[in-house]
Scaffold this active site. Sequence first.
Site, mmCIF file in Angstrom:
data_model
loop_
_atom_site.group_PDB
_atom_site.id
_atom_site.type_symbol
_atom_site.label_atom_id
_atom_site.label_comp_id
_atom_site.label_asym_id
_atom_site.label_seq_id
_atom_site.Cartn_x
_atom_site.Cartn_y
_atom_site.Cartn_z
ATOM 1 C CB SER A 147 -0.907 0.019 1.228
ATOM 2 O OG SER A 147 -1.596 1.261 1.324
ATOM 3 C CG ASP A 169 -13.109 3.388 -1.537
ATOM 4 O OD1 ASP A 169 -11.935 3.794 -1.548
ATOM 5 O OD2 ASP A 169 -13.452 2.332 -0.982
ATOM 6 N N GLY A 172 -18.855 -5.298 -6.557
ATOM 7 C CA GLY A 172 -18.372 -5.404 -5.187
ATOM 8 C C GLY A 172 -18.279 -4.039 -4.527
ATOM 9 C CE LYS A 177 -12.290 -0.666 0.987
ATOM 10 N NZ LYS A 177 -12.332 -0.121 -0.381
ATOM 11 N N GLY A 216 -18.328 -4.999 -12.416
ATOM 12 C CA GLY A 216 -17.971 -5.303 -11.035
ATOM 13 C C GLY A 216 -18.939 -4.675 -10.057
ATOM 14 C CB VAL A 222 -11.151 1.108 -9.550
ATOM 15 C CG1 VAL A 222 -12.411 1.765 -10.058
ATOM 16 C CG2 VAL A 222 -11.340 -0.387 -9.379
ATOM 17 C CE1 TYR A 265 -2.098 2.279 -5.264
ATOM 18 C CE2 TYR A 265 -4.344 1.524 -4.914
ATOM 19 C CZ TYR A 265 -3.092 1.830 -4.420
ATOM 20 O OH TYR A 265 -2.833 1.680 -3.083
ATOM 21 C CB SER A 306 -2.391 4.449 2.393
ATOM 22 O OG SER A 306 -3.405 4.238 1.439
#
Length: 280
Positions: A17, A109, A135, A73, A133, A220, A222, A19
């Site tokens: 990640s 998101d 989800g 999530k 998709g 989406v 990356y 982030s």
Amino acid sequence: MHDGYLVGLIGSGIGPSLSPALHEREAAELGLDYHYRRWDLDDLGEPPSAVGDLLARARAEGYRGLNITHPCKQLVLDHLDEVDADAAALGAVNTVVFDGTRAIGHNTDHSGFARSLQRGLPDVALDRVLLLGAGGAGAAVAHALLGLGAGEVRIVDLDADRAAELADSLPERAVTGGRLDDELGEADGLVHATPTGMAAHPGLPVRAALLRPQMWVADVVYRPLATELVVTARRRGCRVLDGGGMAVFQAVDAFRLFTGLEPNAERMLRHFAELEGAHV
């Protein structure tokens, strides 16, 4: 924490990640004492259902908030004191802020995708958009597209029931799509929101011959930024949006929720490009 910020990310397989680096670099630019830590379920030997216990531990340790990613999530919803309207509508939380004794859930998101599309493909037709998709990422994209005024969002998923369930949860402009080949022949644009194309799931989610030059295509995924879909669609003459913008703008919104300060989005986009070793 008043003199600093301790935040983290809970999820599975989050070692790659970006982030932590994105958040800490921007915090340094703003002169903040800011630490972003990974809580990887795989490394901790914990199941996804442990997210509630990890949330309680983070709060006890003085965390300001947490980002939440796959596969937690939805599971985290049962452990929150409050969920904002967008996250409630999506049925998923990717950002939790600790406010005193309360844990408040948000979803950045959908706003991340909306801002990325507005920046990267600001003038594309949205009369008929095909969403591949259904989800968590697909739900966020569907909400974003409808919020941007899409005329019709047609949802296709390998699990037809999941596609129908998402469509039923949305305004009537979202419908379950038909055969993928037929839908691609009619769509103004395609948004891809499945794992296909990720490093661990290489491949192309649709046949290359179905990508018409008149279409726009957004991914989406990356990691990697140049997915097979992005590369193929660009080669076939489509206008293309990679997943980098969504990744950055969801981080921008999460940073704002954690700190109450406005980060510099363009600076974060540049830093992402440096980290990724590619142009965003």
